[in-house]
Design a protein around this motif. Sequence first.
Motif, mmCIF file in Angstrom:
data_model
loop_
_atom_site.group_PDB
_atom_site.id
_atom_site.type_symbol
_atom_site.label_atom_id
_atom_site.label_comp_id
_atom_site.label_asym_id
_atom_site.label_seq_id
_atom_site.Cartn_x
_atom_site.Cartn_y
_atom_site.Cartn_z
ATOM 1 N N ILE A 12 0.427 -1.713 0.241
ATOM 2 C CA ILE A 12 0.113 -0.055 0.063
ATOM 3 C C ILE A 12 0.395 0.731 0.196
ATOM 4 O O ILE A 12 2.208 1.276 1.109
ATOM 5 C CB ILE A 12 -0.977 -0.011 1.024
ATOM 6 C CG1 ILE A 12 -1.698 -0.768 1.298
ATOM 7 C CG2 ILE A 12 -1.604 1.302 1.168
ATOM 8 C CD1 ILE A 12 -2.600 -1.603 0.239
ATOM 9 N N THR A 13 0.652 2.158 -0.878
ATOM 10 C CA THR A 13 1.079 3.373 -0.685
ATOM 11 C C THR A 13 0.790 4.212 -0.025
ATOM 12 O O THR A 13 0.007 4.209 0.661
ATOM 13 C CB THR A 13 1.323 4.078 -2.586
ATOM 14 O OG1 THR A 13 -0.124 4.199 -2.790
ATOM 15 C CG2 THR A 13 1.669 3.083 -3.409
ATOM 16 N N GLU A 14 1.679 5.234 -0.091
ATOM 17 C CA GLU A 14 1.725 6.642 0.945
ATOM 18 C C GLU A 14 -0.166 7.212 0.638
ATOM 19 O O GLU A 14 -0.727 7.839 1.562
ATOM 20 C CB GLU A 14 2.355 7.408 0.935
ATOM 21 C CG GLU A 14 2.173 8.882 2.320
ATOM 22 C CD GLU A 14 3.196 9.388 2.006
ATOM 23 O OE1 GLU A 14 3.526 10.765 2.655
ATOM 24 O OE2 GLU A 14 4.635 9.314 1.755
ATOM 25 N N GLU A 15 0.100 7.833 -0.491
ATOM 26 C CA GLU A 15 -1.313 7.863 -1.870
ATOM 27 C C GLU A 15 -2.428 6.583 -1.299
ATOM 28 O O GLU A 15 -3.476 7.657 -0.598
ATOM 29 C CB GLU A 15 -0.887 7.979 -3.333
ATOM 30 C CG GLU A 15 -2.561 8.813 -3.247
ATOM 31 C CD GLU A 15 -2.156 8.718 -4.712
ATOM 32 O OE1 GLU A 15 -3.243 9.981 -5.323
ATOM 33 O OE2 GLU A 15 -1.864 8.267 -5.438
ATOM 34 N N GLU A 16 -2.446 5.920 -1.203
ATOM 35 C CA GLU A 16 -3.300 4.925 -1.035
ATOM 36 C C GLU A 16 -3.630 4.267 0.325
ATOM 37 O O GLU A 16 -4.587 4.485 0.555
ATOM 38 C CB GLU A 16 -3.192 2.994 -1.371
ATOM 39 C CG GLU A 16 -2.782 3.375 -3.213
ATOM 40 C CD GLU A 16 -3.107 1.703 -3.436
ATOM 41 O OE1 GLU A 16 -2.601 1.979 -4.810
ATOM 42 O OE2 GLU A 16 -1.452 0.898 -3.008
ATOM 43 N N GLU A 17 -2.575 4.985 1.404
ATOM 44 C CA GLU A 17 -3.176 5.305 2.825
ATOM 45 C C GLU A 17 -4.388 6.102 3.050
ATOM 46 O O GLU A 17 -5.282 5.898 4.032
ATOM 47 C CB GLU A 17 -1.699 5.242 4.193
ATOM 48 C CG GLU A 17 -0.925 3.817 3.263
ATOM 49 C CD GLU A 17 0.015 3.711 4.287
ATOM 50 O OE1 GLU A 17 0.587 4.737 4.981
ATOM 51 O OE2 GLU A 17 1.148 2.953 4.409
ATOM 52 N N LYS A 18 -3.902 7.365 2.481
ATOM 53 C CA LYS A 18 -4.540 8.708 2.682
ATOM 54 C C LYS A 18 -5.752 7.778 2.056
ATOM 55 O O LYS A 18 -6.922 8.101 3.092
ATOM 56 C CB LYS A 18 -4.261 9.740 2.124
ATOM 57 C CG LYS A 18 -2.521 10.042 2.840
ATOM 58 C CD LYS A 18 -2.094 11.389 2.113
ATOM 59 C CE LYS A 18 -0.751 11.821 2.576
ATOM 60 N NZ LYS A 18 -0.333 13.173 2.235
ATOM 61 N N ILE A 19 -6.200 7.494 0.496
ATOM 62 C CA ILE A 19 -7.421 7.722 0.518
ATOM 63 C C ILE A 19 -8.274 5.788 1.192
ATOM 64 O O ILE A 19 -9.409 5.837 1.521
ATOM 65 C CB ILE A 19 -7.197 6.330 -1.594
ATOM 66 C CG1 ILE A 19 -6.458 7.865 -1.543
ATOM 67 C CG2 ILE A 19 -8.734 6.591 -1.555
ATOM 68 C CD1 ILE A 19 -6.276 7.330 -3.433
ATOM 69 N N ILE A 20 -7.526 5.240 2.069
ATOM 70 C CA ILE A 20 -8.187 4.195 2.528
ATOM 71 C C ILE A 20 -8.402 4.842 3.903
ATOM 72 O O ILE A 20 -9.919 4.248 4.354
ATOM 73 C CB ILE A 20 -7.465 3.252 2.899
ATOM 74 C CG1 ILE A 20 -7.088 2.091 1.771
ATOM 75 C CG2 ILE A 20 -8.168 2.192 4.063
ATOM 76 C CD1 ILE A 20 -6.044 0.931 2.137
ATOM 77 N N ALA A 21 -7.439 5.767 4.268
ATOM 78 C CA ALA A 21 -8.372 6.636 5.796
ATOM 79 C C ALA A 21 -9.459 7.600 5.511
ATOM 80 O O ALA A 21 -9.777 7.787 7.032
ATOM 81 C CB ALA A 21 -6.954 7.482 6.274
ATOM 82 N N GLY A 22 -9.733 8.341 4.332
ATOM 83 C CA GLY A 22 -11.358 8.466 4.456
ATOM 84 C C GLY A 22 -11.373 9.929 3.151
ATOM 85 O O GLY A 22 -11.855 10.344 3.047
ATOM 86 N N ASN A 23 -9.764 10.296 2.799
ATOM 87 C CA ASN A 23 -9.853 10.452 1.955
ATOM 88 C C ASN A 23 -9.985 10.391 0.389
ATOM 89 O O ASN A 23 -8.506 10.230 -0.315
ATOM 90 C CB ASN A 23 -8.618 12.071 2.148
ATOM 91 C CG ASN A 23 -8.276 13.647 0.979
ATOM 92 O OD1 ASN A 23 -9.444 13.636 0.641
ATOM 93 N ND2 ASN A 23 -6.956 13.303 1.250
ATOM 94 N N ALA A 24 -11.010 9.962 0.057
ATOM 95 C CA ALA A 24 -10.976 9.088 -0.884
ATOM 96 C C ALA A 24 -11.001 10.079 -2.505
ATOM 97 O O ALA A 24 -11.978 9.946 -3.331
ATOM 98 C CB ALA A 24 -12.641 8.433 -0.519
ATOM 99 N N ALA A 25 -9.679 10.690 -2.585
ATOM 100 C CA ALA A 25 -9.409 11.074 -3.674
ATOM 101 C C ALA A 25 -8.491 11.430 -3.974
ATOM 102 O O ALA A 25 -7.494 11.101 -3.312
ATOM 103 C CB ALA A 25 -10.395 12.993 -3.577
ATOM 104 N N ILE A 26 -8.246 10.632 -5.314
ATOM 105 C CA ILE A 26 -6.674 10.875 -5.973
ATOM 106 C C ILE A 26 -6.341 12.427 -5.578
ATOM 107 O O ILE A 26 -6.265 13.627 -5.379
ATOM 108 C CB ILE A 26 -6.651 11.130 -7.087
ATOM 109 C CG1 ILE A 26 -7.156 9.713 -7.646
ATOM 110 C CG2 ILE A 26 -5.122 11.377 -8.196
ATOM 111 C CD1 ILE A 26 -6.238 8.565 -7.413
ATOM 112 N N SER A 27 -4.941 12.613 -4.885
ATOM 113 C CA SER A 27 -3.650 13.960 -4.989
ATOM 114 C C SER A 27 -2.945 13.648 -6.190
ATOM 115 O O SER A 27 -2.137 14.125 -6.106
ATOM 116 C CB SER A 27 -3.003 13.486 -3.943
ATOM 117 O OG SER A 27 -2.967 12.901 -2.623
ATOM 118 N N LYS A 28 -4.267 14.719 -6.564
ATOM 119 C CA LYS A 28 -3.753 15.778 -8.057
ATOM 120 C C LYS A 28 -2.435 16.711 -8.041
ATOM 121 O O LYS A 28 -2.060 16.180 -9.311
ATOM 122 C CB LYS A 28 -4.825 16.624 -8.427
ATOM 123 C CG LYS A 28 -5.043 17.124 -10.284
ATOM 124 C CD LYS A 28 -5.780 18.599 -10.087
ATOM 125 C CE LYS A 28 -4.974 18.591 -11.874
ATOM 126 N NZ LYS A 28 -7.073 19.950 -12.116
#
Length: 322
Positions: A12-28
């Motif tokens: 799991i990447t850092e970006e994916e961890e943030k998505i899983i944690a609740g910020n369900a959006a791509i970090s543009k």
Amino acid sequence: MRKEILDHIYKITEEEEKIIAGNAAISKELYTSEDEFVVDSAKLLEKGKFIAIRPHTRFAYFPEHRHNYIEMLVMLQGSLTTRIKDGDTIELKTGDILLMNRHARHEILPCSKDDLAMNIIILPEFFSRSSVSYDRENILRDFIIASLSEKNRYSDFLLYHAKGVIAVENLMENLIWTLTVHPNDMNQVVNGTMDLLLMNLAALSADTLKDMRSKGQNITIAALEYIDHNYKDGSLEELAKKTGYTTAHLSRLLKNNTGNNFKQLLQQRKLQQAAYYLENTTLTTERIIENIGYENSAYFYKKFAERYGCPPREYRKKHQLS
């Protein structure tokens, strides 16, 4: 694909961890600095490299975007659904390889943890340094050449169903392994592996793809091939004699289909060849200038710095293999 490679990529990447944690959006901001969503190779690829890999971000919807490079999307495990703007909805399954040009706009539906796709970023410069010769009538070659132009005059994508094609599977595994384990010190191996991979895909083209070329596209391809092989002393007049078309017609066709005129395309090719010589040979800059057909060395230094952001000596120091 070997288990140790998949295990590494599945992390799991850092970006994916943030998505899983609740910020369900791509970090543009990870992909672009522009208002328009154009995924920028400079954000993903280290300077001096032509090719890089990045696992596709799972768990979130990837909004409509395009790239400033050619993307090879490889489905390693599971499935992925992408929608091409004004075109097809494509479901990639294990073994599928999707090539998208710089003009293709598409969105990607969310993937699960077990849906593993690899993005392979390929800079346009890769195709200029390559010594691989694709057949003139080959669909993949036409797609690549058209993809390097500034305007879209060809299909947005090519799709290969490569599961079970042993040569393709082995080369893909070698490419991903090399870029994963040795990302900084095996440029030549990476470039050679991609050459072989594209050669094998080209061999599949005639059987798996529909040729969508027009007469105008074929003339443009012939012109680009001429420039590719005659960059040192080619001329629009000679090209006109070879093709049977007037210089005015060829100029208009090249401008419409590539966004550049003959002189600009010839100069781009000269500079790309100069960069290749700097990376892969010990030729002096003066000999390189002679080999690519520049008579005015000051003009060469100016144009090279404009294109690559540094003078030739600095470029060689940064990029030449030891």
